[in-house]
Each structure stands twice: as structure tokens, then as C-alpha cells.
Design a protein around this motif. Structure first.
Motif, PDB file in Angstrom:
ATOM      1  N   ARG A  33       0.826  -1.209   0.000  1.00  0.00           N
ATOM      2  CA  ARG A  33       0.000   0.000   0.000  1.00  0.00           C
ATOM      3  C   ARG A  33       0.860   1.260   0.000  1.00  0.00           C
ATOM      4  O   ARG A  33       0.442   2.297  -0.483  1.00  0.00           O
ATOM      5  CB  ARG A  33      -0.960  -0.015   1.189  1.00  0.00           C
ATOM      6  CG  ARG A  33      -2.044  -1.066   1.043  1.00  0.00           C
ATOM      7  CD  ARG A  33      -3.098  -0.937   2.120  1.00  0.00           C
ATOM      8  NE  ARG A  33      -4.167  -1.888   1.910  1.00  0.00           N
ATOM      9  CZ  ARG A  33      -5.198  -1.697   1.090  1.00  0.00           C
ATOM     10  NH1 ARG A  33      -5.292  -0.559   0.439  1.00  0.00           N
ATOM     11  NH2 ARG A  33      -6.123  -2.617   0.935  1.00  0.00           N
ATOM     12  N   ALA A  34       2.058   1.156   0.574  1.00  0.00           N
ATOM     13  CA  ALA A  34       2.946   2.322   0.550  1.00  0.00           C
ATOM     14  C   ALA A  34       3.485   2.562  -0.850  1.00  0.00           C
ATOM     15  O   ALA A  34       3.752   3.700  -1.243  1.00  0.00           O
ATOM     16  CB  ALA A  34       4.100   2.128   1.534  1.00  0.00           C
ATOM     17  N   GLY A  76       1.861   1.972  -3.715  1.00  0.00           N
ATOM     18  CA  GLY A  76       0.813   2.701  -4.413  1.00  0.00           C
ATOM     19  C   GLY A  76       0.795   2.535  -5.911  1.00  0.00           C
ATOM     20  O   GLY A  76       0.308   3.413  -6.625  1.00  0.00           O
ATOM     21  N   THR A  78      10.047   7.267   2.048  1.00  0.00           N
ATOM     22  CA  THR A  78       9.214   7.691   0.918  1.00  0.00           C
ATOM     23  C   THR A  78      10.058   7.906  -0.329  1.00  0.00           C
ATOM     24  O   THR A  78       9.646   7.589  -1.440  1.00  0.00           O
ATOM     25  CB  THR A  78       8.455   8.979   1.275  1.00  0.00           C
ATOM     26  OG1 THR A  78       7.610   8.724   2.404  1.00  0.00           O
ATOM     27  CG2 THR A  78       7.606   9.463   0.110  1.00  0.00           C
ATOM     28  N   GLN A 120      -7.999   6.516   1.190  1.00  0.00           N
ATOM     29  CA  GLN A 120      -6.746   5.805   0.950  1.00  0.00           C
ATOM     30  C   GLN A 120      -5.545   6.633   1.394  1.00  0.00           C
ATOM     31  O   GLN A 120      -4.632   6.123   2.058  1.00  0.00           O
ATOM     32  CB  GLN A 120      -6.617   5.454  -0.533  1.00  0.00           C
ATOM     33  CG  GLN A 120      -7.490   4.314  -0.993  1.00  0.00           C
ATOM     34  CD  GLN A 120      -7.321   4.047  -2.477  1.00  0.00           C
ATOM     35  OE1 GLN A 120      -6.675   4.821  -3.201  1.00  0.00           O
ATOM     36  NE2 GLN A 120      -7.911   2.959  -2.957  1.00  0.00           N
ATOM     37  N   ARG A 121      -5.535   7.902   1.005  1.00  0.00           N
ATOM     38  CA  ARG A 121      -4.388   8.748   1.339  1.00  0.00           C
ATOM     39  C   ARG A 121      -4.287   8.961   2.842  1.00  0.00           C
ATOM     40  O   ARG A 121      -3.189   8.979   3.411  1.00  0.00           O
ATOM     41  CB  ARG A 121      -4.503  10.093   0.613  1.00  0.00           C
ATOM     42  CG  ARG A 121      -4.480   9.983  -0.900  1.00  0.00           C
ATOM     43  CD  ARG A 121      -3.171   9.417  -1.397  1.00  0.00           C
ATOM     44  NE  ARG A 121      -2.086  10.379  -1.227  1.00  0.00           N
ATOM     45  CZ  ARG A 121      -0.807  10.056  -1.108  1.00  0.00           C
ATOM     46  NH1 ARG A 121      -0.460   8.780  -1.080  1.00  0.00           N
ATOM     47  NH2 ARG A 121       0.106  10.998  -0.981  1.00  0.00           N
ATOM     48  N   GLU A 127      -2.865   5.755   4.363  1.00  0.00           N
ATOM     49  CA  GLU A 127      -1.430   5.620   4.096  1.00  0.00           C
ATOM     50  C   GLU A 127      -0.618   6.475   5.063  1.00  0.00           C
ATOM     51  O   GLU A 127       0.408   6.022   5.594  1.00  0.00           O
ATOM     52  CB  GLU A 127      -1.131   6.029   2.656  1.00  0.00           C
ATOM     53  CG  GLU A 127      -1.637   5.036   1.618  1.00  0.00           C
ATOM     54  CD  GLU A 127      -1.578   5.583   0.204  1.00  0.00           C
ATOM     55  OE1 GLU A 127      -2.061   4.893  -0.707  1.00  0.00           O
ATOM     56  OE2 GLU A 127      -1.058   6.717   0.011  1.00  0.00           O
ATOM     57  N   ARG A 128      -1.063   7.718   5.284  1.00  0.00           N
ATOM     58  CA  ARG A 128      -0.341   8.583   6.224  1.00  0.00           C
ATOM     59  C   ARG A 128      -0.396   8.003   7.639  1.00  0.00           C
ATOM     60  O   ARG A 128       0.597   8.037   8.372  1.00  0.00           O
ATOM     61  CB  ARG A 128      -0.948   9.988   6.210  1.00  0.00           C
ATOM     62  CG  ARG A 128      -0.862  10.691   4.859  1.00  0.00           C
ATOM     63  CD  ARG A 128       0.553  11.013   4.448  1.00  0.00           C
ATOM     64  NE  ARG A 128       0.604  11.662   3.158  1.00  0.00           N
ATOM     65  CZ  ARG A 128       0.525  12.967   2.953  1.00  0.00           C
ATOM     66  NH1 ARG A 128       0.368  13.781   3.991  1.00  0.00           N
ATOM     67  NH2 ARG A 128       0.586  13.480   1.744  1.00  0.00           N
ATOM     68  N   ARG A 171       1.988   4.947   7.991  1.00  0.00           N
ATOM     69  CA  ARG A 171       3.393   5.347   8.108  1.00  0.00           C
ATOM     70  C   ARG A 171       3.697   5.868   9.513  1.00  0.00           C
ATOM     71  O   ARG A 171       4.723   5.535  10.103  1.00  0.00           O
ATOM     72  CB  ARG A 171       3.714   6.425   7.077  1.00  0.00           C
ATOM     73  CG  ARG A 171       3.680   5.940   5.636  1.00  0.00           C
ATOM     74  CD  ARG A 171       3.987   7.077   4.673  1.00  0.00           C
ATOM     75  NE  ARG A 171       3.829   6.663   3.287  1.00  0.00           N
ATOM     76  CZ  ARG A 171       4.007   7.461   2.243  1.00  0.00           C
ATOM     77  NH1 ARG A 171       4.344   8.726   2.442  1.00  0.00           N
ATOM     78  NH2 ARG A 171       3.857   7.018   1.019  1.00  0.00           N
ATOM     79  N   TYR A 212      -5.842  -2.943   5.898  1.00  0.00           N
ATOM     80  CA  TYR A 212      -4.547  -3.538   6.208  1.00  0.00           C
ATOM     81  C   TYR A 212      -4.637  -4.909   6.860  1.00  0.00           C
ATOM     82  O   TYR A 212      -3.613  -5.559   7.080  1.00  0.00           O
ATOM     83  CB  TYR A 212      -3.742  -2.597   7.103  1.00  0.00           C
ATOM     84  CG  TYR A 212      -3.247  -1.372   6.392  1.00  0.00           C
ATOM     85  CD1 TYR A 212      -4.074  -0.257   6.237  1.00  0.00           C
ATOM     86  CD2 TYR A 212      -1.970  -1.321   5.848  1.00  0.00           C
ATOM     87  CE1 TYR A 212      -3.633   0.865   5.575  1.00  0.00           C
ATOM     88  CE2 TYR A 212      -1.523  -0.199   5.181  1.00  0.00           C
ATOM     89  CZ  TYR A 212      -2.368   0.891   5.040  1.00  0.00           C
ATOM     90  OH  TYR A 212      -1.919   1.998   4.374  1.00  0.00           O
TER      91      TYR A 212
END
Length: 326
Positions: free
Chosen positions: A136-137, A139, A187, A265-266, A269-270, A273, A308
Motif C-alpha cells: 500500500r505504501a 501505491g 518515501t 486511501q491517502r 497511508e499517512r 506510516r 490492512y
């Protein structure tokens, strides 16, 4: 600090079993078959950089195989959905995945997907660096990833050389840095890998020339800059760009994701992390959720688990499980 596992002090008759367990702990569960008689020697060192797991393996000749049974056993955990990028430093290997049989020479990059069966056969003693990235990271679309998984990429020129050099430097010495800096470096690795994939993915369509393309880019940028706003929605995005919600949805018909889904989604993801941080100053799960626009903790927990396969707390624990406790 690194987690170091070695057969050096293990009795000869137990070395191969120890090595199999060590690989399962530091990388992903696999079957191990030695290629020579006599005591087996191996050493693996693993570190974390943000959401990346960085390992160096030095070992005698052997074959590592990840079978459907291994994948089924790990299906609920983060190791089940990783993209691995290796740099073959010493020796050679043969990678098999998705029906591809690929020779890997010294200096080559090798890419494989831990969520699908594969094997790596090392005919003689070898040394390799491996970086595991959560899918998922990364993308990238599935079709793009499948263009490069199960393949070897020369690490001598172009983006391949740049990525090989960067990964080799990181594995040699993961720099001590604040969590924010570690996340930025991680990243950078993921972005460089995505660029490499992009350069090796055949173009099946002409570049987009629709007048709305630039507006789509502006909308995506707006979303990334306002993820912490709990009111961020297709309605507010449309209003900020002086267009109707209906037109906004039409713009994204060819993007493979709705605007509402992209926002979620965004944000996830943040959160993922940030939850991987292992230092004492790491924020609480609820604080992370609020920071990235999730006003309801229960809703955040549900959508995070759906994405996840783990709750936010389980994800944090799994991402930090390899770190030394002493």
C-alpha cells in the motif's frame, strides 16, 4: 539498532532449522533447503527505516521457497503483502515467480512479491541486501507491479543504478534520524522504485491530453494538502475548485478510484506510516487518526482493519516487532 540473527553459536545439527526460523522472523516464512553437506552458516541483519524493513543476508548456498501454505498462514499479517527489492552483492541467484525463471547476477536488482509463491536459489555462498516495502505504501497498480516482479534489473545504469546505490548505502548504514526524517527517506526509496517500475512498464495507451487532466492533478494535490481536515469531502473539494460535484466525479471516472475513496486511501497511508514509528515520542493511535482527518476513532479502526488486515494497534506492534527490546 539492528536485529542480528546468526548460526555462529548454534549446534551444527540445528543450524538449518535455526536459519529457517530466522528468515521467517526477519523476512517472511519460507522453506529452506541446503545445497551442500556439512554445517550451514548464515547471518541476517535487519533494521527499520520508517515503514521499510532493510535486511542484509550473508549465507552458504541454499534455496528459499515461499509456498501457498506459507502465504495462507500469514494472510492476516503485514508480511503477506510486501514488495521486496534486493541488490545482489556477492554470488548469483535464480528467482522463480509467476512462471518466470530469472538469473540474477552480481550488482543486479531483483524484485518479487511476498504475497505470491516464489523461490530464490543461491548456488554458492552469497551476500544480498533486501528491502521490504508495504504494497500500500508503494501505491502502484497491480498490472504495473507484475511487469517487474519475478525479474532482475541491471543495477549498472539509469534508474536501476541509482536505486541500487541508494539501497546499498542504506543497508550499509541506516542513518540515525528523527521519525519524520526516516519517513521522508523511506518515501524517497518508494518513489524511486515507483519511477523504476514506470520506466519499465510498457505504455498501452497514449498520454492523456484531456483538458481536465491538469485539474485532476490539482485536485489530487489539494487532497494531499488537506488530509488533516475532517471536513474534506468531494463536496468541499468541488467547491474549492469552483466545479460541481457531478463534474468532479466525471473527472475521476478514468482514475480507477472515486474522490471519496482516494481521500480515505491517502489518509490511511499517512496513518500507517506514522503508526510504524517506534520511538518514545510516537503519538497515540487516536492522535494519529485525528491528525489525518479521522474524527471517529471507531470508524478509523474499522476502515484501517479493512484496508490492512490488522487493527491500528496490531499494525503498530507488527511493524515494530523486529526492533531490539534491549
Amino acid at each position: 539498532m539492528a536485529l542480528v540473527l546468526t548460526t555462529a553459536s548454534v549446534p551444527d545439527g540445528e543450524k538449518l532449522t535455526y536459519w529457517r526460523d530466522a528468515l521467517g522472523r526477519a523476512l517472511v516464512p519460507m522453506a529452506v533447503t541446503a545445497r551442500a553437506d556439512g554445517p550451514f552458516e548464515g547471518r541476517i541483519s535487519t533494521k527499520w527505516l520508517g515503514h521499510l524493513r532493510i535486511s542484509t543476508i550473508d549465507a552458504d548456498a541454499h534455496r528459499m521457497s515461499r509456498t501457498p501454505a506459507h502465504i495462507a498462514d500469514a494472510a492476516a499479517g503485514p508480511a503477506a503483502d510486501q514488495v521486496a527489492v534486493g541488490v545482489q552483492r556477492v554470488g548469483t541467484a535464480t528467482l522463480i515467480q509467476d512462471g518466470r525463471r530469472t538469473f540474477v547476477g552480481e550488482g543486479d536488482l531483483v524484485v518479487y512479491d511476498t504475497a505470491r509463491p516464489h523461490s530464490l536459489d543461491y548456488p554458492r555462498r552469497f551476500s544480498t541486501h533486501v528491502v521490504h516495502m508495504p504494497r500500500r505504501a508503494v501505491g502502484l497498480p497491480e498490472e504495473g507491479l507484475r511487469q517487474v516482479t519475478g525479474t532482475a534489473i541491471p543495477g549498472t545504469d539509469g534508474i536501476g543504478a541509482l536505486l541500487a546505490t541508494f539501497l546499498t548505502s542504506l543497508t550499509a548504514s541506516v542513518p540515525p534520524c528523527a521519525p519524520a526524517a526516516a519517513a521522508s527517506l523511506a518515501t524517497g526509496v518508494v518513489d524511486l522504485f515507483a519511477t523504476l517500475v514506470d520506466t519499465r512498464t510498457p505504455r498501452v495507451t497514449a498520454p492523456r491530453t484531456h483538458p481536465g487532466d491538469h485539474l485532476v492533478l490539482r485536485v489530487r494535490d489539494h487532497i494531499d494538502r488537506h488530509l488533516g481536515d475532517p471536513d474534506l469531502s468531494p463536496q468541499t473539494v468541488a467547491a474549492a475548485h469552483h466545479i460541481s460535484v457531478r463534474y468532479l466525479h466525471r473527472l475521476f471516472e478514468g482514475e480507477g478510484v472515486t474522490v471519496g475513496r482516494l481521500i480515505q486511501q491517502r489518509r490511511l497511508e499517512r496513518c500507517a506510516r506514522e503508526l510504524a514509528r517506534a520511538d518514545d515520542s510516537a503519538p497515540t493511535v487516536s492522535a494519529v487518526a485525528q491528525r489525518w482527518g479521522f474524527a471517529n476513532p471507531a470508524h478509523f479502526s474499522r476502515v484501517f482493519r479493512a484496508a490492512y488486515g490488522l487493527s491500528p494497534r496490531e499494525w503498530r506492534g507488527a511493524q515494530n516487532a523486529l526492533l531490539p527490546t534491549g
